[in-house]
Design a protein around this motif. Structure first.
Motif, PDB file in Angstrom:
ATOM      1  N   LEU A  46      65.343  29.036  -5.323  1.00  0.00           N
ATOM      2  CA  LEU A  46      63.912  29.295  -5.174  1.00  0.00           C
ATOM      3  C   LEU A  46      63.162  28.069  -4.675  1.00  0.00           C
ATOM      4  N   ASN A  47      63.537  26.895  -5.165  1.00  0.00           N
ATOM      5  CA  ASN A  47      62.888  25.681  -4.691  1.00  0.00           C
ATOM      6  C   ASN A  47      63.143  25.472  -3.199  1.00  0.00           C
ATOM      7  N   GLN A  48      64.368  25.752  -2.744  1.00  0.00           N
ATOM      8  CA  GLN A  48      64.660  25.643  -1.317  1.00  0.00           C
ATOM      9  C   GLN A  48      63.860  26.662  -0.521  1.00  0.00           C
ATOM     10  N   LEU A  55      55.832  26.378   1.546  1.00  0.00           N
ATOM     11  CA  LEU A  55      55.071  25.143   1.733  1.00  0.00           C
ATOM     12  C   LEU A  55      54.606  24.915   3.173  1.00  0.00           C
ATOM     13  N   PRO A  56      55.398  25.253   4.207  1.00  0.00           N
ATOM     14  CA  PRO A  56      54.871  25.078   5.567  1.00  0.00           C
ATOM     15  C   PRO A  56      53.671  25.978   5.882  1.00  0.00           C
ATOM     16  N   GLN A  57      53.468  27.029   5.100  1.00  0.00           N
ATOM     17  CA  GLN A  57      52.330  27.905   5.340  1.00  0.00           C
ATOM     18  C   GLN A  57      51.058  27.394   4.682  1.00  0.00           C
ATOM     19  N   ARG A  96      53.805  26.458 -11.424  1.00  0.00           N
ATOM     20  CA  ARG A  96      53.970  25.003 -11.289  1.00  0.00           C
ATOM     21  C   ARG A  96      53.297  24.503 -10.014  1.00  0.00           C
ATOM     22  N   LEU A  97      53.473  25.227  -8.910  1.00  0.00           N
ATOM     23  CA  LEU A  97      52.819  24.838  -7.659  1.00  0.00           C
ATOM     24  C   LEU A  97      51.309  25.009  -7.750  1.00  0.00           C
TER      25      LEU A  97
END
Length: 193
Positions: A46-48, A55-57, A96-97
């Protein structure tokens, strides 16, 4: 059977029981380690996925002009196919994010949470009979800024479990539009230890 034979038989039973107990203990330890390795692999996967796809979005904050938050449909399709354990891991990762971002990026994570129906998982936890599941659902909904109706929160306010009362009061103060401190009218116990 003589006394010596009985004594030897008892010793043999004790030794056999200890070997069996040791074997069962090692099997349980192996199963628990295997499960923890699987959980770590799920979390790493999931982190990958988040690093590569979510994250790029994220967008850079640009002041007053708010951008419309658009989410890649292929990302939603990929995340929607997760099983129940992975969905819980995804909820934990999004929380968490969400804790570390604000503005448009927080709205982006909130929209992923709602579009994947993860809010329904958290609402289902609030309907559970177990108080710790209720607390978990309240915390998830509160941390993801998913508004809960006052009636749903107030029913936990008079619970016998202090952790559940505390989570309900925290959620009520955060989401109540009219009277965020109304629960003080019904409080009969000390607010802190």
């Amino acid at each position: 059977m003589t006394v010596d034979q009985t004594f030897i038989f008892v010793i043999q039973c004790i030794v056999a029981t200890s070997f069996l107990g040791t074997f069962v203990t090692y099997v349980i330890i192996m199963i628990l380690r295997f499960r923890s390795v699987q959980a770590q692999r799920r979390q790493l996967k999931l982190n990958q996925l988040i690093e590569e796809r979510i994250l790029p979005q994220f967008v850079e904050e640009r002041g007053a002009d708010e951008l419309s938050v658009s989410i890649d449909q292929s990302l939603l399709d990929e995340l929607a196919l997760m099983n129940k354990r992975n969905r819980q891991t995804l909820i934990d990762t999004l929380i968490r994010l969400r804790w570390h971002v604000a503005g448009t990026n927080a709205l982006f994570l909130h929209r992923i949470y709602v579009l994947l129906g993860l809010n329904l998982d958290s609402l289902q936890k609030m309907k559970s009979r177990n108080w710790y599941r209720n607390v978990q659902g309240l915390h998830e909904l509160t941390l993801m800024d998913y508004a809960i109706s006052d009636i749903d929160i107030l029913r936990f306010n008079l619970s016998e479990v202090s952790e559940l009362r505390s989570a309900a009061r925290s959620a009520f103060m955060r989401f109540s539009k009219n009277e965020p401190f109304r629960f003080f009218d019904e409080v009969r116990d000390p607010l802190s230890i």
